[in-house]
Design a protein around this motif. Structure first.
Motif, PDB file in Angstrom:
ATOM      1  N   GLY A 192      -5.075  39.223  12.270  1.00  0.00           N
ATOM      2  CA  GLY A 192      -5.656  39.009  13.594  1.00  0.00           C
ATOM      3  C   GLY A 192      -4.868  38.054  14.465  1.00  0.00           C
ATOM      4  N   SER A 193      -3.858  37.392  13.913  1.00  0.00           N
ATOM      5  CA  SER A 193      -3.007  36.541  14.751  1.00  0.00           C
ATOM      6  C   SER A 193      -2.081  37.418  15.594  1.00  0.00           C
ATOM      7  N   ARG A 194      -1.437  36.811  16.572  1.00  0.00           N
ATOM      8  CA  ARG A 194      -0.596  37.592  17.469  1.00  0.00           C
ATOM      9  C   ARG A 194       0.745  36.880  17.676  1.00  0.00           C
ATOM     10  N   GLY A 195       1.815  37.612  17.416  1.00  0.00           N
ATOM     11  CA  GLY A 195       3.151  37.068  17.611  1.00  0.00           C
ATOM     12  C   GLY A 195       3.687  37.439  18.980  1.00  0.00           C
ATOM     13  N   LEU A 196       4.258  36.455  19.661  1.00  0.00           N
ATOM     14  CA  LEU A 196       4.913  36.666  20.957  1.00  0.00           C
ATOM     15  C   LEU A 196       6.401  36.427  20.747  1.00  0.00           C
ATOM     16  N   THR A 197       7.205  37.460  20.885  1.00  0.00           N
ATOM     17  CA  THR A 197       8.638  37.338  20.660  1.00  0.00           C
ATOM     18  C   THR A 197       9.382  37.643  21.957  1.00  0.00           C
ATOM     19  N   VAL A 198      10.217  36.711  22.366  1.00  0.00           N
ATOM     20  CA  VAL A 198      11.066  36.910  23.538  1.00  0.00           C
ATOM     21  C   VAL A 198      12.436  37.363  23.053  1.00  0.00           C
TER      22      VAL A 198
ATOM     23  N   VAL B 287      15.518  40.385  29.455  1.00  0.00           N
ATOM     24  CA  VAL B 287      14.491  39.760  28.627  1.00  0.00           C
ATOM     25  C   VAL B 287      13.325  40.723  28.432  1.00  0.00           C
ATOM     26  N   THR B 288      12.765  40.687  27.214  1.00  0.00           N
ATOM     27  CA  THR B 288      11.592  41.476  26.857  1.00  0.00           C
ATOM     28  C   THR B 288      10.618  40.582  26.109  1.00  0.00           C
ATOM     29  N   LEU B 289       9.342  40.701  26.441  1.00  0.00           N
ATOM     30  CA  LEU B 289       8.296  40.055  25.658  1.00  0.00           C
ATOM     31  C   LEU B 289       7.685  41.113  24.751  1.00  0.00           C
ATOM     32  N   SER B 290       7.866  40.957  23.446  1.00  0.00           N
ATOM     33  CA  SER B 290       7.306  41.879  22.463  1.00  0.00           C
ATOM     34  C   SER B 290       6.088  41.221  21.832  1.00  0.00           C
ATOM     35  N   VAL B 291       4.957  41.912  21.906  1.00  0.00           N
ATOM     36  CA  VAL B 291       3.691  41.364  21.425  1.00  0.00           C
ATOM     37  C   VAL B 291       3.213  42.200  20.245  1.00  0.00           C
ATOM     38  N   ARG B 292       2.955  41.548  19.118  1.00  0.00           N
ATOM     39  CA  ARG B 292       2.543  42.246  17.911  1.00  0.00           C
ATOM     40  C   ARG B 292       1.335  41.562  17.288  1.00  0.00           C
ATOM     41  N   GLU B 293       0.317  42.345  16.993  1.00  0.00           N
ATOM     42  CA  GLU B 293      -0.861  41.811  16.304  1.00  0.00           C
ATOM     43  C   GLU B 293      -0.711  42.032  14.809  1.00  0.00           C
ATOM     44  N   ASP B 294      -0.879  40.980  14.033  1.00  0.00           N
ATOM     45  CA  ASP B 294      -0.742  41.075  12.595  1.00  0.00           C
ATOM     46  C   ASP B 294      -2.070  41.438  11.946  1.00  0.00           C
ATOM     47  N   THR B 295      -2.002  41.787  10.675  1.00  0.00           N
ATOM     48  CA  THR B 295      -3.192  42.239   9.968  1.00  0.00           C
ATOM     49  C   THR B 295      -4.242  41.141   9.855  1.00  0.00           C
TER      50      THR B 295
END
Length: 450
Positions: A385-391, A375-383
């Motif tokens: 300012g929101s933030r996506g957390l993808t497992v 498992v990996t938690l991938s964290v991405r900030e969008d333009t």
């Protein structure tokens, strides 16, 4: 004869895995955006050819007969494919392209796919690349170089020399690992850490890989950032704390428990001139360890994670496999990874030139790669300012339902944290998940590599 570069075996795991089993989709990352404006295909291909001619790593092939090494070819051609509108389903194309993988014995860890949208002058551009030879920051550098070449008529303008894979490998080869070895031997926990954010469970009866997501709104991200900044904490420490608490819950015990997970590091904080412009597999993974004590103040755990990351920053050129060897333990130091993706960076000068040419790049999207870890938690900030957390998860180990539960629980901890005072005990933050069970993880079907 083509020149070669030896690859330390500790850093060749992704390449070896792809050489053995290409079509798993592991180690394949994707980046895409919408191209609005005129698109000259002849110039488009010529621009990528110019970039490939300039960048050594794009002409590298992997060999492993005696020892792992990269063979640097004198020339190679970019792989560019264009799909006309209504000839390809976008989601299906993304998945098939990922599963197609790469033949790492041939040069070219990057391919380019164009998909016409049917809207006048709008085309999706997809870059697919292998993590064993490129990282996300490198591909963003390549996109900039391509843009410069396209604007110049298809030929990349001259410029000052950047370091390449040979300079980086030479630098790594010249490092004395004694200090790094002593640091990790001294600071790793004596007890085997909890390494999975899930309780032991039954077989999932699923296969392949999956993704589950949660999102923090712009307002939630801003509130969390302010709370952390007032306490001298980077956002990464807050993310690490949430994941550490999920590992603690899955340990299913009371009292202090050591936890361990991987964190991504840029690998560019080294004393190599021009490394910030280097194109290659520079990003690395280091084992983050901490002791989670439910009776201790939340601020103490956060400070520990921040200080640990700062201490490890001097050794971001070291691989996890090396650290595992130095630890001299059979138990794995980590089974999960927290990957914080680079935030989008505006390039006003280049964008202004694209605007003058009538070309506009839309919002950048990324599809993080699956690894050998469960498992990996991938964290991405969008333009915005929101933030996506993808497992990202191995579905033979963690089911889609449990992965979604994991993403939701992580987001709930992050939303609750700014409501609390840093002097309150960790146990108070853990009450956020009261009444919910931790996710479950199936036993491995076979031993996996670190």
């Amino acid at each position: 004869m083509s020149p070669t570069v030896p690859v330390p075996w500790q850093r060749s795991e992704a390449l070896l895995d792809s050489a053995v089993d290409r079509y798993t989709g592991r180690h394949v990352e994707q980046l895409w955006w919408r191209w609005s404006g005129p698109l000259d295909m002849e110039r488009f291909v010529a621009a990528w050819q110019s970039v490939m001619d300039r960048e050594t790593i794009l002409r590298a092939a992997f060999e492993w007969e005696a020892k792992p090494r990269l063979v640097l070819r004198a020339d190679a051609c970019p792989e560019v494919v264009r799909h006309r509108a209504d000839t390809a389903d976008w989601d299906e194309l993304l998945e098939q392209d990922r599963l197609h993988g790469f033949d790492v014995s041939r040069p070219g860890p990057l391919r380019i796919t164009l998909v016409d949208t049917g809207e006048p002058g709008v085309t999706r551009v997809l870059l697919t690349f292998h993590q064993g030879l490129l990282d996300t920051r490198s591909v963003l550098l390549l996109r900039n170089e391509f843009s410069r070449a396209y604007l110049a008529g298809g030929a990349l303008p001259g410029g000052e020399r950047r370091p390449d894979i040979r300079d980086w490998m030479d630098w790594l080869e010249g490092q004395d690992t004694t200090t790094a070895r002593d640091f990790f031997r001294r600071t790793l926990p004596a007890r085997t850490p909890a390494v999975l954010p899930a309780l032991p469970g039954p077989r999932t009866r699923q296969h392949g890989h999956g993704r589950a997501g949660a999102r923090l709104t712009t307002a939630e991200v801003a509130r969390l950032h302010r709370w952390a900044a007032l306490r001298g904490l980077p956002d990464s420490s807050v993310l690490h704390a949430a994941w550490a608490l999920l590992l603690y819950r899955a340990a299913d015990t009371s009292g202090p428990v050591p936890v361990g997970f991987g964190i991504t590091v840029s690998g560019r904080g080294i004393a190599l001139d021009g490394v910030e412009r280097l194109v290659g597999p520079v990003r690395g993974c280091l084992p983050m360890t901490a002791v989670v004590d439910p009776a201790r103040p939340i601020g103490g755990l956060l400070a520990d994670l921040r200080d640990r990351a700062l201490d490890m920053a001097a050794y971001e050129w070291v691989s996890t496999r090396q650290i595992q060897e130095w630890a001299g333990r059979s138990a794995r130091l980590l089974e999960s990874l927290v990957c914080v993706e680079p935030a989008p960076r505006a390039l006003p000068g280049l964008q202004a030139r694209l605007d003058d040419a009538g070309i506009r790049y839309g919002r950048r999207h990324t599809g993080a790669a699956y690894s050998l870890l469960p498992v990996t938690l991938s964290v991405r900030e969008d333009t915005d300012g929101s933030r996506g957390l993808t497992v990202l998860h191995d579905r033979t180990r963690i089911s889609d339902t449990d992965a979604a539960l994991l993403a939701d629980q992580c987001a709930r901890l992050l939303r609750r944290l700014p409501v609390l005072d840093a002097t309150e005990p960790v146990a108070e933050l853990l009450t956020t998940l009261a009444g919910t069970k931790p996710p479950r993880v199936a036993p491995p079907r076979r031993a996996t590599r670190t």
